[in-house]
Enzyme design. Structure first.
Site, PDB file in Angstrom:
ATOM      1  N   TYR A 196       0.942  -1.175   0.160  1.00  0.00           N
ATOM      2  CA  TYR A 196       0.180   0.025  -0.126  1.00  0.00           C
ATOM      3  C   TYR A 196       0.930   1.171  -0.028  1.00  0.00           C
ATOM      4  O   TYR A 196       1.917   1.309   0.797  1.00  0.00           O
ATOM      5  CB  TYR A 196      -1.074  -0.049   1.134  1.00  0.00           C
ATOM      6  CG  TYR A 196      -1.726   1.500   1.260  1.00  0.00           C
ATOM      7  CD1 TYR A 196      -2.923   1.428   0.531  1.00  0.00           C
ATOM      8  CD2 TYR A 196      -1.154   2.395   2.092  1.00  0.00           C
ATOM      9  CE1 TYR A 196      -3.616   2.694   0.569  1.00  0.00           C
ATOM     10  CE2 TYR A 196      -2.020   3.579   2.040  1.00  0.00           C
ATOM     11  CZ  TYR A 196      -3.284   3.767   1.499  1.00  0.00           C
ATOM     12  OH  TYR A 196      -3.759   4.861   1.271  1.00  0.00           O
TER      13      TYR A 196
ATOM     14  N   LYS B 134       3.698  10.903   7.720  1.00  0.00           N
ATOM     15  CA  LYS B 134       2.781  10.482   8.913  1.00  0.00           C
ATOM     16  C   LYS B 134       3.421  11.198  10.193  1.00  0.00           C
ATOM     17  O   LYS B 134       3.113  12.535  10.442  1.00  0.00           O
ATOM     18  CB  LYS B 134       2.612   9.010   9.044  1.00  0.00           C
ATOM     19  CG  LYS B 134       1.742   8.407   8.016  1.00  0.00           C
ATOM     20  CD  LYS B 134       1.316   7.067   8.357  1.00  0.00           C
ATOM     21  CE  LYS B 134       0.350   6.549   7.206  1.00  0.00           C
ATOM     22  NZ  LYS B 134      -0.987   6.702   7.582  1.00  0.00           N
TER      23      LYS B 134
END
Length: 422
Positions: free
Chosen positions: A142, A272
């Protein structure tokens, strides 16, 4: 708070508006806790999807944002620069391998992957390698939800199969089957070795998540695999991209996951936890080979590239992490999660329990009979916020969590998983 309006008009990740997924209304957040509108509080065992490593409402990060806001919230990066971007760039090059020498600031993790792919492609084209048009990547990978990123996500079991007709076709190999702690078996690399030998002349780069495949199945695999891949990419003169959007900044027990194997990619994607979860920001780092190999203008330039607020809080977050005893803390978390989730091993519906750094995964044999909405409601009622997917129940708590709070998470999950019908 008008939750009814939310359910009628606001899309949430991976949902539809015809049958909206129930949501919890968050009023505020502090430390590891989310305080809901109804007055209850839950421990965020997800760190808001890997981001909030220092928890919420941290005074050091609040101060960094406030001080920068008093100077400027944003200025275009085209033809201008500013101290937060320069200082953050210096810090990123300081804490990553010395071979990484240039930084491109982008908006989000998905955009970082887009930038890395374009960077690799432009490098190849400018070396006269115009026949290179594909990437090699893993099944069950992903990399984000934008089109370039989607094209290197798993085309079958991933979240983007509906768009397959619109995506460039790349080369997928099986995800690594060698567990992180397993004895290395040379045959684990056979498929990659064969595919790279056959397709290297048409391959722009190899791209994958090092050590931990996240949303594709929380697969932890052997560092030896990275070593062998780096060697083969060098042998065939193919660029190597590591997507460390999720794994960077300590999550796996190393500052960056590539350190487990002591190898370095040509291009590294970070995001992130980069800003401690305060703002969206990503960074793409590359070595001199790539940076100097792109001799014409690199054609990418987000409007909010190197946003000063995001750069300022990112620098503060990195310093906060480095000044803490983060390695010992994460090692302690790993030991505690391994011990406290261990009683789930051997249950008839539990396939595996695995821990790496500050990540713990309970993998079920099947999710066919699992009602994850009901599961979330049960855990929230016990004061824990988790978000299972597929057949995975996983946690990645903030690094500041106290042992008693972590025990509350593991005991809650253990109790509810034991009575699952699946």
């Amino acid at each position: 708070m008008d939750v009814e309006f939310d359910q009628k008009h606001l899309w949430h990740p991976y949902t539809n508006l015809n049958q909206p997924t129930p949501v919890q209304a968050v009023d505020r957040a502090e430390g590891v806790y989310l305080y809901l509108q109804d007055g209850t509080r839950v421990i965020d065992a997800m760190s808001s999807w890997w981001c909030c490593i220092h928890g919420y409402n941290h005074p050091v990060l609040n101060q960094a944002v406030t001080e920068q806001l008093g100077k400027m919230s944003h200025v275009m990066f085209g033809g201008l620069t500013h101290r937060p971007a320069i200082e953050l760039g210096k810090k990123l090059l300081e804490i990553t391998d010395e071979s990484l020498d240039a930084v491109f600031f982008a908006d989000s993790g998905s955009v970082a992957v887009e930038v890395a792919m374009k960077m690799a492609a432009q490098y190849c084209f400018e070396q006269g390698e115009t026949e290179k048009k594909q990437f090699i990547t893993f099944a069950k990978g992903y990399h984000g939800d934008t089109f370039g990123a989607m094209s290197v996500c798993d085309p079958v079991t991933g979240m983007h199969h509906k768009f397959n007709k619109l995506l460039n076709k790349h080369i997928f190999i099986d995800s690594p089957q060698c567990g992180f702690n397993d004895a290395w078996q040379d045959q684990c690399l056979d498929e990659f070795k064969c595919v790279l030998k056959q397709h290297h002349d048409k391959t722009i780069a190899v791209i994958f998540e090092p050590i931990v495949q996240g949303a594709g199945g929380m697969n932890f695999y052997s560092p030896e695999y990275l070593k062998e891949v780096r060697h083969l990419c060098d042998q065939y003169d193919v660029l190597l991209i590591f997507d460390e959007i999720a794994t960077g900044f300590g999550r796996t027990g190393k500052l960056f996951a590539y350190e487990h194997a002591a190898v370095v990619p040509d291009i590294l994607c970070l995001g992130k936890a980069l800003t401690g979860g305060y703002m969206t920001l990503s960074a793409v780092l590359c070595n001199q080979k790539v940076a100097k190999g792109i001799s014409t203008n690199f054609m990418h330039g987000p409007t909010f590239m190197a946003n000063p607020l995001a750069c300022a809080v990112a620098l503060a977050s990195i310093n906060l992490l480095l000044e803490s005893n983060w390695q010992a803390r994460i090692e302690s978390m790993a030991k505690q999660m391994t011990s406290e989730l261990g009683e789930l091993i051997g249950l008839p519906h539990v396939k595996d329990v695995r821990v790496l750094g500050a990540i713990a995964v309970v993998e079920l044999f099947s999710d066919n009979n699992c009602d994850w909405q009901a599961f979330q409601s049960q855990t929230a009622a016990e004061g824990v916020w988790v978000r299972p997917f597929m057949n995975m129940i996983y946690i990645m708590p903030p690094f500041i969590i106290e042992p008693s709070e972590l025990t509350h998470i593991t005991k809650t999950l253990t109790k509810i998983i034991k009575r699952l019908p699946c």
